[in-house]
Each structure stands twice: as C-alpha cells, then as structure tokens.
Design a protein around this motif. Structure first.
Motif, PDB file in Angstrom:
ATOM      1  N   PHE A 125      19.311  -8.754  -0.178  1.00 14.78           N
ATOM      2  CA  PHE A 125      18.025  -9.352  -0.480  1.00 14.78           C
ATOM      3  C   PHE A 125      16.936  -8.323  -0.181  1.00 14.78           C
ATOM      4  O   PHE A 125      17.212  -7.284   0.404  1.00 14.78           O
ATOM      5  CB  PHE A 125      17.784 -10.655   0.298  1.00 14.78           C
ATOM      6  N   CYS A 126      15.730  -8.614  -0.574  1.00 16.61           N
ATOM      7  CA  CYS A 126      14.630  -7.652  -0.422  1.00 16.61           C
ATOM      8  C   CYS A 126      14.109  -7.698   1.008  1.00 16.61           C
ATOM      9  O   CYS A 126      13.093  -8.324   1.303  1.00 16.61           O
ATOM     10  CB  CYS A 126      13.517  -7.961  -1.423  1.00 16.61           C
ATOM     11  N   ASP A 127      14.808  -7.024   1.895  1.00 20.87           N
ATOM     12  CA  ASP A 127      14.410  -6.942   3.289  1.00 20.87           C
ATOM     13  C   ASP A 127      13.490  -5.735   3.468  1.00 20.87           C
ATOM     14  O   ASP A 127      13.528  -4.793   2.673  1.00 20.87           O
ATOM     15  CB  ASP A 127      15.660  -6.817   4.162  1.00 20.87           C
ATOM     16  N   ILE A 128      12.698  -5.742   4.502  1.00 19.27           N
ATOM     17  CA  ILE A 128      11.689  -4.693   4.649  1.00 19.27           C
ATOM     18  C   ILE A 128      12.303  -3.327   4.954  1.00 19.27           C
ATOM     19  O   ILE A 128      11.846  -2.308   4.442  1.00 19.27           O
ATOM     20  CB  ILE A 128      10.614  -5.076   5.689  1.00 19.27           C
ATOM     21  N   LEU A 129      13.353  -3.255   5.771  1.00 25.55           N
ATOM     22  CA  LEU A 129      13.927  -1.954   6.115  1.00 25.55           C
ATOM     23  C   LEU A 129      14.542  -1.240   4.912  1.00 25.55           C
ATOM     24  O   LEU A 129      14.257  -0.063   4.689  1.00 25.55           O
ATOM     25  CB  LEU A 129      14.939  -2.106   7.249  1.00 25.55           C
ATOM     26  N   PRO A 130      15.375  -1.897   4.083  1.00 20.97           N
ATOM     27  CA  PRO A 130      15.870  -1.207   2.890  1.00 20.97           C
ATOM     28  C   PRO A 130      14.757  -0.874   1.891  1.00 20.97           C
ATOM     29  O   PRO A 130      14.833   0.127   1.184  1.00 20.97           O
ATOM     30  CB  PRO A 130      16.867  -2.196   2.272  1.00 20.97           C
ATOM     31  N   MET A 149       5.777  -2.356  12.737  1.00 18.54           N
ATOM     32  CA  MET A 149       6.883  -3.314  12.872  1.00 18.54           C
ATOM     33  C   MET A 149       7.276  -3.504  14.330  1.00 18.54           C
ATOM     34  O   MET A 149       7.542  -4.630  14.768  1.00 18.54           O
ATOM     35  CB  MET A 149       8.091  -2.844  12.059  1.00 18.54           C
ATOM     36  N   TYR A 150       7.311  -2.421  15.102  1.00 17.40           N
ATOM     37  CA  TYR A 150       7.682  -2.543  16.509  1.00 17.40           C
ATOM     38  C   TYR A 150       6.598  -3.253  17.312  1.00 17.40           C
ATOM     39  O   TYR A 150       6.904  -4.073  18.172  1.00 17.40           O
ATOM     40  CB  TYR A 150       7.994  -1.175  17.111  1.00 17.40           C
ATOM     41  N   ASN A 176       0.803  -1.216   0.000  1.00 17.97           N
ATOM     42  CA  ASN A 176       0.000   0.000   0.000  1.00 17.97           C
ATOM     43  C   ASN A 176       0.845   1.279   0.000  1.00 17.97           C
ATOM     44  O   ASN A 176       0.288   2.378  -0.030  1.00 17.97           O
ATOM     45  CB  ASN A 176      -0.951   0.019   1.198  1.00 17.97           C
ATOM     46  N   LEU A 177       2.149   1.144   0.046  1.00 17.77           N
ATOM     47  CA  LEU A 177       3.030   2.316   0.019  1.00 17.77           C
ATOM     48  C   LEU A 177       3.225   2.788  -1.419  1.00 17.77           C
ATOM     49  O   LEU A 177       3.036   2.031  -2.369  1.00 17.77           O
ATOM     50  CB  LEU A 177       4.390   1.981   0.636  1.00 17.77           C
ATOM     51  N   THR A 178       3.647   4.032  -1.549  1.00 21.27           N
ATOM     52  CA  THR A 178       3.942   4.592  -2.866  1.00 21.27           C
ATOM     53  C   THR A 178       5.456   4.634  -3.049  1.00 21.27           C
ATOM     54  O   THR A 178       6.184   5.110  -2.174  1.00 21.27           O
ATOM     55  CB  THR A 178       3.391   6.034  -2.973  1.00 21.27           C
ATOM     56  N   PHE A 179       5.916   4.133  -4.184  1.00 16.19           N
ATOM     57  CA  PHE A 179       7.336   4.143  -4.519  1.00 16.19           C
ATOM     58  C   PHE A 179       7.511   4.979  -5.781  1.00 16.19           C
ATOM     59  O   PHE A 179       7.025   4.614  -6.841  1.00 16.19           O
ATOM     60  CB  PHE A 179       7.846   2.714  -4.744  1.00 16.19           C
ATOM     61  N   ASP A 229       4.642   8.179   3.819  1.00 14.39           N
ATOM     62  CA  ASP A 229       4.993   8.295   5.229  1.00 14.39           C
ATOM     63  C   ASP A 229       5.105   6.881   5.801  1.00 14.39           C
ATOM     64  O   ASP A 229       4.129   6.129   5.820  1.00 14.39           O
ATOM     65  CB  ASP A 229       3.910   9.088   5.967  1.00 14.39           C
ATOM     66  N   ILE A 230       6.296   6.527   6.245  1.00 14.03           N
ATOM     67  CA  ILE A 230       6.532   5.158   6.722  1.00 14.03           C
ATOM     68  C   ILE A 230       6.533   5.061   8.248  1.00 14.03           C
ATOM     69  O   ILE A 230       6.851   4.007   8.793  1.00 14.03           O
ATOM     70  CB  ILE A 230       7.848   4.591   6.141  1.00 14.03           C
ATOM     71  N   SER A 231       6.156   6.130   8.932  1.00 17.48           N
ATOM     72  CA  SER A 231       6.148   6.093  10.400  1.00 17.48           C
ATOM     73  C   SER A 231       5.144   5.065  10.921  1.00 17.48           C
ATOM     74  O   SER A 231       5.405   4.386  11.914  1.00 17.48           O
ATOM     75  CB  SER A 231       5.854   7.475  10.974  1.00 17.48           C
ATOM     76  N   ILE A 232       4.005   4.936  10.242  1.00 21.99           N
ATOM     77  CA  ILE A 232       2.996   3.942  10.645  1.00 21.99           C
ATOM     78  C   ILE A 232       3.548   2.527  10.446  1.00 21.99           C
ATOM     79  O   ILE A 232       3.327   1.647  11.279  1.00 21.99           O
ATOM     80  CB  ILE A 232       1.687   4.120   9.831  1.00 21.99           C
ATOM     81  N   VAL A 233       4.284   2.317   9.377  1.00 21.92           N
ATOM     82  CA  VAL A 233       4.865   0.995   9.110  1.00 21.92           C
ATOM     83  C   VAL A 233       5.904   0.658  10.173  1.00 21.92           C
ATOM     84  O   VAL A 233       5.956  -0.469  10.672  1.00 21.92           O
ATOM     85  CB  VAL A 233       5.479   0.940   7.691  1.00 21.92           C
TER      86      VAL A 233
END
Length: 194
Positions: free
Chosen positions: A61-66, A82-83, A48-51, A74-78
C-alpha cells in the motif's frame, strides 16, 4: 480502551459518572482530530517533494517510507519530522496503556477471590492481546532501524498491523462471549467428526 478498563476495575463506583457518553465522544473527537492532523502534516510535506524517477511503489500500500524512497528531493527533513511527530504519537498512548495496566494489575492482585481476579484479568486480556500485536508490529516497522530489515519482511510486518490486527480484533473480543464460543466449539466438533 485501556483507560476505560482502568476506570472499570480501579474506580468501579465512579465509572458511570466519569465515562459518560459526552466524555467518550470528546475523547473520540480528540483522537480523530489528532490522527487527521498528523496525516495532514505528512501529506503536505510529501506533496512538496520532487519525484523524478519510477512511480511504482514496491509495497502493498502507499505507505510513507516506501514513498519517500522514490523521491529525488532531500528527505532528511521529512525523516526528522517523522521522528519528532512519531515519538509523541507512539510514546503518549504507550505510556497511558502501560500505566493503566500497571494500576489494573495492582488492583486485581488485591482482589481476595481467585474468581474475581480471573474475571478482572479476562476483561482486560482481549484488549491487551490486540494492543500487543498492533504495537509490536508497528514498532518493528517504524521505530526499529530498517537497515537490517528486508523489503519482504517490512511488507509482512505492515500486513500484520494493517490487516491481521483488525481481522483478529472481532475474533478475540467475541471469543469472550459464551454463545459465540459454544458455536465455534460446535462447528469445530462437526468438522472433527467428518
């Protein structure tokens, strides 16, 4: 695995009645379902994020943080998600492992013979080594703040828990086998002689 070792050492007479095949299958299904659910949540949220910038991930590899670093949204909600999801994901298994091994150590220390103590500790040492390597690298990548962590160090730590731990897992567990240990010693001796 730590619960299995706990049952084998602390409740050896009840081990076969508790650790049945049906019980092990149920625990396996619960773990797989939980793992797939966590990944599904991360996948749906990330989808649902915009790239809008570059589409090259500077990671192994395709890890979530990179991947989140490439997002224009806005990735603050993500990160908050995650936390909240990551805390029980790390805390519950760590608590089970620590409690199991605390009970195991206390039970082993009550064994009167040194041979029995050594055998009980050797049963658990392989699992404890692999879990320690896995968890410390996992904590250092995902739990410790990444502000002081360089990108190359993050890649190396990611390699430790994704490649190194599964690679050494069979080696650590098989070295307890006397035949494999003798074969390794003979092979090393042949190379030393040459």
């Amino acid at each position: 695995m730590s619960y299995d070792r706990y049952m084998a050492i602390c409740n050896p007479l009840h081990y076969t009645s508790i650790m049945t095949t049906q019980f092990c299958v149920k625990i396996g299904i619960i773990c797989w379902f939980y793992g797939f659910s966590i990944n599904a949540i991360y996948t749906i949220t990330t989808a649902n994020l915009t790239f809008c910038g570059p589409n090259i991930i500077n990671h192994l590899f395709c890890d979530i943080l990179p991947l989140l670093e490439l997002s224009c949204s806005d990735i603050s909600i993500v990160h908050l998600e995650m936390y909240f999801i990551g805390f029980p994901n790390v805390f519950i298994p760590t608590t089970i492992i620590v409690l199991s091994y605390t009970c195991i150590v206390l039970a082993v220390l009550r064994i009167s013979s040194s041979t029995g103590r050594r055998k009980a500790f050797s049963t658990c040492s392989s699992h404890l080594i692999v879990v320690s390597i896995f968890y410390w690298t996992l904590f250092s990548v995902y739990v410790v703040p990444t502000k002081g962590l360089t990108l190359s160090m993050s890649k190396i730590l990611s390699l430790l828990y994704t490649v190194f731990t599964p690679f050494i897992n069979p080696i650590i567990y098989s070295l307890r086998n006397n035949e494999i240990r003798k074969a390794v010693e003979e092979t090393l001796h042949k190379f030393m002689v040459w």
